[in-house]
Design a protein around this motif. Structure first.
Motif, PDB file in Angstrom:
ATOM      1  N   SER A 146     110.284 -35.233  12.197  1.00 11.14           N
ATOM      2  CA  SER A 146     109.812 -34.052  13.515  1.00 11.14           C
ATOM      3  C   SER A 146     108.668 -33.371  14.151  1.00 11.14           C
ATOM      4  N   ALA A 147     108.060 -33.812  13.468  1.00 18.58           N
ATOM      5  CA  ALA A 147     106.680 -33.141  13.758  1.00 18.58           C
ATOM      6  C   ALA A 147     106.470 -33.585  15.001  1.00 18.58           C
ATOM      7  N   THR A 148     106.300 -35.503  14.208  1.00 22.75           N
ATOM      8  CA  THR A 148     106.347 -36.160  15.618  1.00 22.75           C
ATOM      9  C   THR A 148     106.579 -35.441  17.087  1.00 22.75           C
ATOM     10  N   TRP A 149     108.238 -36.394  16.778  1.00 24.27           N
ATOM     11  CA  TRP A 149     108.520 -35.692  18.123  1.00 24.27           C
ATOM     12  C   TRP A 149     108.461 -34.595  19.468  1.00 24.27           C
ATOM     13  N   ALA A 150     107.855 -33.378  18.301  1.00 22.56           N
ATOM     14  CA  ALA A 150     108.029 -31.696  18.731  1.00 22.56           C
ATOM     15  C   ALA A 150     106.393 -31.858  18.896  1.00 22.56           C
ATOM     16  N   TRP A 151     105.656 -32.872  18.014  1.00 25.94           N
ATOM     17  CA  TRP A 151     104.106 -32.395  19.448  1.00 25.94           C
ATOM     18  C   TRP A 151     104.173 -33.133  20.244  1.00 25.94           C
ATOM     19  N   GLY A 152     104.465 -33.905  20.302  1.00 25.91           N
ATOM     20  CA  GLY A 152     104.844 -34.873  21.905  1.00 25.91           C
ATOM     21  C   GLY A 152     105.817 -34.230  22.626  1.00 25.91           C
ATOM     22  N   PHE A 153     106.824 -33.118  22.420  1.00 25.56           N
ATOM     23  CA  PHE A 153     107.259 -32.655  23.556  1.00 25.56           C
ATOM     24  C   PHE A 153     106.076 -31.065  23.890  1.00 25.56           C
ATOM     25  N   LEU A 154     105.972 -31.110  22.807  1.00 30.64           N
ATOM     26  CA  LEU A 154     104.756 -30.251  23.130  1.00 30.64           C
ATOM     27  C   LEU A 154     103.586 -30.780  24.516  1.00 30.64           C
ATOM     28  N   ASP A 155     102.901 -31.418  24.556  1.00 33.84           N
ATOM     29  CA  ASP A 155     102.078 -32.057  24.935  1.00 33.84           C
ATOM     30  C   ASP A 155     103.106 -31.801  26.450  1.00 33.84           C
ATOM     31  N   SER A 156     104.132 -32.625  26.230  1.00 32.32           N
ATOM     32  CA  SER A 156     104.526 -32.871  27.821  1.00 32.32           C
ATOM     33  C   SER A 156     105.058 -31.725  28.649  1.00 32.32           C
ATOM     34  N   ALA A 157     105.744 -30.774  27.825  1.00 30.42           N
ATOM     35  CA  ALA A 157     105.633 -29.565  28.611  1.00 30.42           C
ATOM     36  C   ALA A 157     104.333 -28.633  28.444  1.00 30.42           C
ATOM     37  N   VAL A 158     103.408 -28.757  28.060  1.00 34.47           N
ATOM     38  CA  VAL A 158     101.530 -28.669  29.223  1.00 34.47           C
ATOM     39  C   VAL A 158     101.138 -28.253  29.830  1.00 34.47           C
ATOM     40  N   HIS A 159     102.033 -30.065  30.060  1.00 30.82           N
ATOM     41  CA  HIS A 159     101.547 -30.638  31.178  1.00 30.82           C
ATOM     42  C   HIS A 159     102.419 -31.470  32.331  1.00 30.82           C
ATOM     43  N   ALA A 160     103.734 -30.960  31.749  1.00 30.66           N
ATOM     44  CA  ALA A 160     105.189 -30.520  33.558  1.00 30.66           C
ATOM     45  C   ALA A 160     104.438 -29.449  34.236  1.00 30.66           C
ATOM     46  N   GLY A 161     104.068 -28.551  33.034  1.00 28.81           N
ATOM     47  CA  GLY A 161     104.355 -26.977  33.258  1.00 28.81           C
ATOM     48  C   GLY A 161     103.284 -26.839  34.328  1.00 28.81           C
ATOM     49  N   LEU A 162     101.858 -27.536  34.621  1.00 28.29           N
ATOM     50  CA  LEU A 162     100.872 -27.287  34.987  1.00 28.29           C
ATOM     51  C   LEU A 162     100.934 -28.019  36.599  1.00 28.29           C
ATOM     52  N   ALA A 163     101.642 -29.076  35.954  1.00 27.32           N
ATOM     53  CA  ALA A 163     102.254 -29.862  36.960  1.00 27.32           C
ATOM     54  C   ALA A 163     103.266 -29.537  38.512  1.00 27.32           C
ATOM     55  N   SER A 164     103.674 -28.813  37.333  1.00 28.34           N
ATOM     56  CA  SER A 164     104.913 -27.996  38.512  1.00 28.34           C
ATOM     57  C   SER A 164     104.214 -26.637  39.519  1.00 28.34           C
ATOM     58  N   ARG A 165     102.916 -26.414  39.408  1.00 33.11           N
ATOM     59  CA  ARG A 165     102.264 -25.596  39.844  1.00 33.11           C
ATOM     60  C   ARG A 165     101.565 -25.987  40.698  1.00 33.11           C
ATOM     61  N   LEU A 166     101.002 -27.343  41.034  1.00 35.03           N
ATOM     62  CA  LEU A 166     100.599 -28.281  41.914  1.00 35.03           C
ATOM     63  C   LEU A 166     100.879 -27.921  43.574  1.00 35.03           C
ATOM     64  N   SER A 167      99.663 -28.123  44.620  1.00 36.69           N
ATOM     65  CA  SER A 167     100.822 -27.747  45.269  1.00 36.69           C
ATOM     66  C   SER A 167      99.762 -29.036  46.641  1.00 36.69           C
ATOM     67  N   PHE A 168     101.044 -29.628  47.543  1.00 41.60           N
ATOM     68  CA  PHE A 168     100.610 -31.191  47.853  1.00 41.60           C
ATOM     69  C   PHE A 168     100.081 -31.193  49.586  1.00 41.60           C
ATOM     70  N   CYS A 169     100.405 -30.070  49.807  1.00 38.84           N
ATOM     71  CA  CYS A 169     100.811 -30.193  50.959  1.00 38.84           C
ATOM     72  C   CYS A 169     101.116 -31.165  52.407  1.00 38.84           C
ATOM     73  N   GLY A 170     102.345 -31.234  52.142  1.00 43.09           N
ATOM     74  CA  GLY A 170     102.562 -33.153  52.544  1.00 43.09           C
ATOM     75  C   GLY A 170     103.067 -33.497  52.263  1.00 43.09           C
ATOM     76  N   ALA A 171     101.771 -34.180  51.408  1.00 42.18           N
ATOM     77  CA  ALA A 171     101.158 -35.670  50.297  1.00 42.18           C
ATOM     78  C   ALA A 171     102.192 -36.055  50.003  1.00 42.18           C
ATOM     79  N   ASN A 172     102.543 -37.373  50.115  1.00 45.57           N
ATOM     80  CA  ASN A 172     103.562 -37.320  49.076  1.00 45.57           C
ATOM     81  C   ASN A 172     103.718 -38.831  48.340  1.00 45.57           C
TER      82      ASN A 172
END
Length: 321
Positions: A146-172
């Motif tokens: 259980s700790a392993t799965w929680a650890w992995g998704f805590l890590d992903s929540a940090v990265h995905a949250g930060l990625a959602s704040r990125l701007s791409f200025c039309g670059a896709n």
């Protein structure tokens, strides 16, 4: 900030597919066959661990979780690749890209921790055999998993949250075949220093710490094995670790290349990403089934039971009388 992103970039284009200019039907068949093999092979391991009493031990309990992770990592990436080959439209929406990034990092982040736990299990079995049942009790195994799965998704929540704040200025145009943090950072036009700092910090805890723990565990294991006087005992101890060591090198090596190798060229990056979502998940069940007598014996036993049940069912059908 995420709302601004959605107005700037509504979809991304995967440039990795441009290295496959011809024969998309053949590539579709190849990737589909690989995906089906991954799902069936790992699902077989999970079913064997669940239904066969001889495999209901800590080692195989964690092997079942590893097989689940392999199925999940491939399912997050390969079906979208298949759709892109089939439709010849190498795009993904902004929201789907973030979702793919979240789940991919979550599942990938679980693997190093799970490998470390499996190394600890081998350490406890070989170096602390008298205390093994206490160190790796059913309750402890469930808590560690259980700790392993929680650890992995805590890590992903940090990265995905930060990625959602990125701007791409039309670059896709993403130089990849699926969405992940490194290729998104390559095309972002906003400040990515926080994202890169988070990458370095989590790489230390999610990647490096488990690797160091695995190395330390196997140093202790090797020291204990060398103290065994009988050659047969040493061989048996080595054989219980061989499959795990092979999978560790395969999975963590693939993960290291995918997340830490500097971008060389589109062709090499595409090859590495394809290996990450196909090679390790495809080979893991083969490694454990071909090198492990217990798994092969359990498979034959379950297959025999199922064939007997089917034969009995068919024999009792009225239309066969």
């Amino acid at each position: 900030m995420a709302a601004d992103n959605d107005t700037q970039v509504r979809e991304f284009i995967f440039l990795g597919f441009s290295i496959f200019p011809s024969h998309p039907a053949i590539l579709f068949v190849v990737f589909l066959a690989a995906y089906l093999a991954i799902v069936m092979g790992n699902l077989m391991i999970v079913i064997l661990v669940v239904v066969e009493p001889s495999l209901q031990t800590p080692m195989y309990f964690f092997l079942g979780h590893l097989s689940c992770l392999d199925i999940c990592i491939s399912t997050v990436t390969i079906p979208k690749i298949l759709v892109n080959f089939l439709c010849r439209q190498n795009t993904i929406s902004y929201k789907q890209c973030l979702a793919q990034t979240f789940f991919l990092i979550g599942f990938a982040g679980c693997e190093p921790a799970l490998m470390a736990i499996m190394a600890y299990d081998r350490y406890a079995a070989i170096c602390r055999p008298l205390h093994y049942s206490l160190l790796m009790s059913k309750r402890v195994c469930v808590q560690l998993a259980s700790a392993t799965w929680a650890w992995g998704f805590l890590d992903s929540a940090v990265h995905a949250g930060l990625a959602s704040r990125l701007s791409f200025c039309g670059a896709n145009q993403i130089p990849h075949i699926f969405c992940d943090v490194p290729p998104l950072l390559q095309i972002a036009c906003s400040d990515t220093r926080v994202n890169k700092l988070a990458n370095h910090i989590t790489s230390l805890f999610v990647g490096l710490c488990p690797i160091l723990f695995i190395v330390l565990s196997y140093v202790c294991i090797l020291a204990s094995i060398l103290r065994i006087r009988s050659e047969g005992g040493r061989r048996k101890a080595f054989s219980t670790c061989a499959s795990h060591l092979t999978v560790v090198v395969l999975c963590l090596g693939n993960g290291f290349l995918n997340y830490n190798m500097p971008s060389c060229s589109l062709e090499i990056d595409t090859l590495v990403s394809a290996m990450f979502c196909i090679v390790a998940p495809l080979l893991n069940p083969l490694i454990y089934s071909l090198r492990n007598k217990e798994v092969k014996g359990a498979f034959r036993k379950v297959l025999s039971k199922w064939s007997d049940s089917v034969a009995s069912l068919l024999a009792n059908l009225p239309w066969l009388c």
